[in-house]
Motif scaffolding. Structure first.
Motif, PDB file in Angstrom:
ATOM      1  N   GLU A   1       0.780  -1.058   0.191  1.00 32.26           N
ATOM      2  CA  GLU A   1      -0.012  -0.021   0.179  1.00 32.26           C
ATOM      3  C   GLU A   1       0.887   1.258  -0.124  1.00 32.26           C
ATOM      4  O   GLU A   1       0.538   2.042  -0.708  1.00 32.26           O
ATOM      5  CB  GLU A   1      -1.024  -0.071   1.041  1.00 32.26           C
TER       6      GLU A   1
ATOM      7  N   THR B   1     -12.398   0.446 -11.135  1.00 32.63           N
ATOM      8  CA  THR B   1     -12.416   1.222  -9.811  1.00 32.63           C
ATOM      9  C   THR B   1     -13.757   1.246  -9.338  1.00 32.63           C
ATOM     10  O   THR B   1     -14.710   1.361 -10.167  1.00 32.63           O
ATOM     11  CB  THR B   1     -11.669   2.506  -9.806  1.00 32.63           C
TER      12      THR B   1
ATOM     13  N   ARG C   1     -10.575  -1.635  -6.178  1.00 34.05           N
ATOM     14  CA  ARG C   1     -10.083  -0.433  -5.476  1.00 34.05           C
ATOM     15  C   ARG C   1     -10.608   0.838  -5.556  1.00 34.05           C
ATOM     16  O   ARG C   1     -11.264   1.050  -6.683  1.00 34.05           O
ATOM     17  CB  ARG C   1      -8.549  -0.501  -5.749  1.00 34.05           C
ATOM     18  N   THR C   2     -10.568   1.875  -4.880  1.00 37.51           N
ATOM     19  CA  THR C   2     -11.012   2.983  -4.665  1.00 37.51           C
ATOM     20  C   THR C   2      -9.681   4.020  -4.861  1.00 37.51           C
ATOM     21  O   THR C   2      -8.833   3.989  -4.194  1.00 37.51           O
ATOM     22  CB  THR C   2     -11.820   3.614  -3.597  1.00 37.51           C
TER      23      THR C   2
ATOM     24  N   LEU D   1      -4.654  -2.511 -11.022  1.00 36.25           N
ATOM     25  CA  LEU D   1      -6.003  -2.791 -10.491  1.00 36.25           C
ATOM     26  C   LEU D   1      -6.550  -4.039 -10.920  1.00 36.25           C
ATOM     27  O   LEU D   1      -7.637  -4.442 -10.454  1.00 36.25           O
ATOM     28  CB  LEU D   1      -6.851  -1.549 -11.259  1.00 36.25           C
TER      29      LEU D   1
ATOM     30  N   TYR E   1     -10.198  -8.030  -6.082  1.00 27.86           N
ATOM     31  CA  TYR E   1     -10.955  -6.852  -5.235  1.00 27.86           C
ATOM     32  C   TYR E   1     -10.936  -5.453  -6.158  1.00 27.86           C
ATOM     33  O   TYR E   1      -9.706  -5.248  -6.800  1.00 27.86           O
ATOM     34  CB  TYR E   1      -9.903  -6.906  -4.151  1.00 27.86           C
TER      35      TYR E   1
END
Length: 802
Positions: free
Chosen positions: A18, A91, A59-60, A52, A57
């Motif tokens: 991250e 996204t 993501r934002t 992405l 998953y």
């Protein structure tokens, strides 16, 4: 599988931490805020997309980066439009922006932005909101924003309506209908830009408007359509093209919209006062008095009529000719749709459609246009009381006969039949008689169309055509080979005397055999069930047995035969079923010699012979002569063991007074003697040269049939008992010439001993081998949960001990 390099990139994208991802986001924001975007920006966007999309998953993205990417959707470079749209689709929208569609979303709408907007509509409510906003955006004037977005609004609106037509309201329908009328009927009649007037002053002020032209180069004297040409188009002309492309879908979609009594009243007035409406809408000024939906129908009608008129013009380019054909297909389909809504339009449309058919019917290059015309005749011909025979003679006559090798047309033609199957059966007598022609599509391209014929074949089976259809299905490989020869005969030279060539092709060209091939190529049923010289035809086509097209066709025949027999059982009477049994026996030896084909057909015949005789046991007495003739031919034991076994079984099972009162002792004795002679012959000598030993099932079926017949006529019991006892004695002496496998021989002897034991007690034998109906259903002698099998085994042990 991914390459090693691709797997490495994906693993890196999945393992990024991250903090590193946040630093990458910050660098990308600064990069996108620069004045010029180069290769570094492209590489960074591609890397972000991989990051992405590499995980499951969603993501934002940070708000600042999300905003930069949304701005990038309006970039003049399409590469950045593609990349930004791809990234944003991976996204989640920012919190509070889900389904928030405002006018700003559509100002710079393009294909990629439209795809993004649609992908972020996550629910039916979002689609409804998006649909409402798109429709509101159509009301904006050019001064409100860049009008170029309108050309992208219609396609995405069409997509929304495809997925969720119920999001429309009556207000939406009214608005959209008004806009479509304006774009279709009132687009500019001058080209975009203009032509210089000449001379020294050739600036923009001196450019004169240039009228649009027709495809033949003449100046257009009517309103703009998709078949008008020019150097460039204005915005409203582009909207005219887009409107026409979605018009048919819109006409179909808005039918589902209902707004209480208002819609019902409008529809009722359209139906009851249709003639008045049509007279009022005959002129452009009067048509403005109509409600929006009826006014759109009127303008669509006029637009399609103009397209049909334009299609008669000679185009200078082949691409324009293809465009004419495509527009004709769409125009006729739209006319069909509007006539379905307003019956009064049928009488105005038919003169145009009839003239169009007369102009195109002689040219099969317009076959794809003629199919929608046929659809129009099918839907509205009865109301207009017009003669449709010429249409159906063309569609079911020349189309399959001359265009069987056009794969795309075959798909559209069979789809047309499937969609209109019930109407065709009721209104088109040519349909049920056209199966020799229709099956040419299957014979030419079996894998692509076999699913269609699985659905269509039951509709072709009638009491009057069943026998001929059965012969035709069995001859499908011959038809496939003949179609190949027909195509080759037009492109291959005639072989020189003494030269090497295809013997089948020479036979196809020979006048001596022309009648055989012409029968296979016939276009309609009724000229005869089959031909006399089938064996001659098969000899001429021997070399075609391994052609891929012929082999593929042969593989579909067993499937279709199952469907045929399952259908014919429900509609045929006793006489027809007896005829079909006779055909099965005759054609079992008259098949094109293709590897595995004959065995597959025999297997199908065997199964359905049993079903037919089970449902109608009296068939065995009706066809006893043919069945005994087949069972008495020893050669059938070696070449047709599958069907032979089942013929013997039905003779032994159903040749009984309990099944048919006409069954006499004389008939039973005749059958017994026939089967006895065959069994004695095959068990007393070696098989013919080149033939294998008879399969054990044939021998045991013959023994069982003889025992059953003897149990019904006790005078025959000594004869069969003598044979069974001799069989037991002979086999004790060692191997026999007619059975090479010791285990098979043991099984045959065991079966013989069981039958011999039963026949020692004639009363028991009759109750076991010919049980009454309550006993056979269920079969108590085969049910291990009851005492009958135990009694049989005890009886066998007692008789053996003697």
């Amino acid at each position: 599988m991914y390459s090693h390099g691709s797997e490495s990139l994906i693993n890196q994208a999945r393992e990024i931490q991250e903090p590193e991802l946040q630093r990458f986001h910050s660098r990308l924001v600064k990069l996108l805020q620069g004045k010029e975007l180069g290769h570094e920006a492209v590489d960074s966007l591609q890397r972000l997309h991989i990051i992405l999309s590499a995980t499951k998953y969603t993501r934002t993205l940070p708000p600042e980066l999300q905003g930069s990417l949304q701005s990038l959707l309006a970039s003049p470079a399409e590469q950045f439009q593609v990349l930004s749209s791809a990234v944003l689709r991976e996204t989640l929208p920012l919190s509070g922006q889900e389904g928030n569609y405002t006018q700003e979303n559509f100002i710079q709408l393009n294909n990629h932005a439209a795809a993004l907007v649609l992908s972020q509509a996550g629910s039916r409510a979002d689609l409804s909101s998006l649909c409402a906003q798109l429709l509101r955006s159509l009301e904006s004037r050019q001064s409100d924003g860049p009008a170029a977005s309108l050309t992208h609004t219609l396609p995405i609106l069409n997509t929304v309506l495809t997925h969720s037509p119920d999001c429309l309201t009556e207000d939406h329908v009214t608005l959209m209908s008004k806009k479509l009328v304006d774009w279709l009927r009132y687009a500019s009649i001058t080209q975009g830009g203009g032509a210089p007037s000449g001379g020294f002053f050739t600036g923009t002020r001196s450019r004169q408007p240039v009228p649009i032209a027709e495809l033949d180069g003449t100046v257009s004297g009517d309103f703009f359509t998709v078949l008008c040409v020019g150097q460039s188009f204005t915005e409203d002309q582009w909207m005219n093209v887009y409107s026409f492309s979605m018009l048919r879908h819109w006409l179909i979609t808005y039918r589902s919209v209902s707004n209480g009594n208002t819609t019902a009243d409008t529809d009722d007035r359209s139906e009851v006062d249709g003639s008045v409406v049509s007279m009022v809408s005959a002129t452009s000024s009067s048509s403005r008095l109509l409600p929006p939906k009826e006014r759109l129908r009127e303008k669509a009608f006029q637009y399609c009529q103009r397209l049909i008129e334009q299609s008669d013009r000679k185009a200078h380019k082949k691409t324009d000719t293809d465009l004419q054909k495509a527009c004709l297909v769409e125009a006729v389909c739209i006319l069909d749709s509007v006539c379905g809504e307003d019956a009064a339009l049928v009488f105005r449309a038919f003169p145009c459609i009839k003239a169009l058919f007369g102009r195109l019917s002689s040219d099969l290059s317009f076959a794809r246009v003629l199919l929608p015309i046929a659809q129009f005749y099918l839907n509205h011909g009865e109301m207009a009381a017009v003669d449709c025979e010429s249409v159906w003679n063309l569609v079911f006559g020349r189309f399959p006969a001359e265009l069987f090798d056009h794969q795309f047309l075959a798909h559209e033609f069979l789809r047309f039949i499937r969609l209109n199957l019930e109407s065709l059966q009721l209104r088109v007598p040519q349909y049920s008689r056209s199966f020799p022609n229709l099956l040419k599509f299957l014979a030419w391209n079996s894998p692509a169309v076999v699913d269609d014929f699985v659905d269509l074949l039951p509709s072709l089976v009638t009491a009057g055509t069943a026998v001929e259809l059965l012969h035709t299905l069995l001859d499908l490989p011959c038809l496939s080979a003949t179609l190949v020869l027909q195509v080759r005969s037009t492109c291959l030279p005639i072989s020189e005397p003494g030269g090497r060539g295809l013997l089948s092709l020479d036979a196809f060209r020979s006048q001596s055999f022309r009648g055989l091939f012409l029968f296979l190529l016939r276009g309609e049923a009724g000229s005869g069930d089959t031909i006399d010289r089938l064996s001659t035809l098969h000899e001429m086509l021997t070399e075609t047995a391994d052609w891929p097209r012929v082999v593929q066709c042969a593989q579909t025949v067993p499937v279709l035969l199952h469907i045929f027999f399952n259908t014919v059982i429900a509609i045929a009477d006793q006489k027809l079923l007896a005829h079909l049994v006779q055909v099965m026996l005759e054609r079992s030896s008259l098949l094109l010699n293709i590897p595995k084909y004959n065995k597959e057909i025999h297997r199908v015949f065997s199964r359905h012979l049993l079903l037919l005789c089970k449902l109608h046991p009296s068939l065995v007495v009706d066809q006893s002569h043919e069945l005994l003739e087949f069972a008495g031919a020893t050669a059938n034991v070696y070449s047709k063991e599958e069907i032979y076994t089942h013929v013997v079984w039905v003779l032994g099972e159903y040749l009984s007074g309990s099944c048919d009162s006409r069954c006499s002792v004389m008939l039973i004795t005749s059958c017994f003697e026939t089967l006895e002679a065959v069994l004695f012959e095959i068990t007393s000598s070696a098989p013919p040269p080149g033939a294998d030993c008879p399969v054990p099932r044939v021998v045991t079926s013959l023994m069982s049939a003889l025992a059953k017949l003897a149990s019904r006529s006790h005078d025959l019991i000594p004869r069969v008992s003598l044979f069974l006892s001799k069989l037991r004695t002979v086999t004790r002496g060692g191997p026999v010439a007619w059975c090479s496998d010791e285990e098979d021989l043991v099984a045959i002897v065991t079966r013989g001993e069981e039958l011999w034991s039963l026949l020692k007690a004639p009363g028991v034998a009759q109750s076991v081998l010919t049980p009454p109906q309550p006993v056979t259903t269920p079969q108590w002698h085969g049910d291990t949960n009851v005492a009958m099998p135990l009694q049989l085994r005890a009886l066998t042990n007692l008789t053996h001990s003697q």
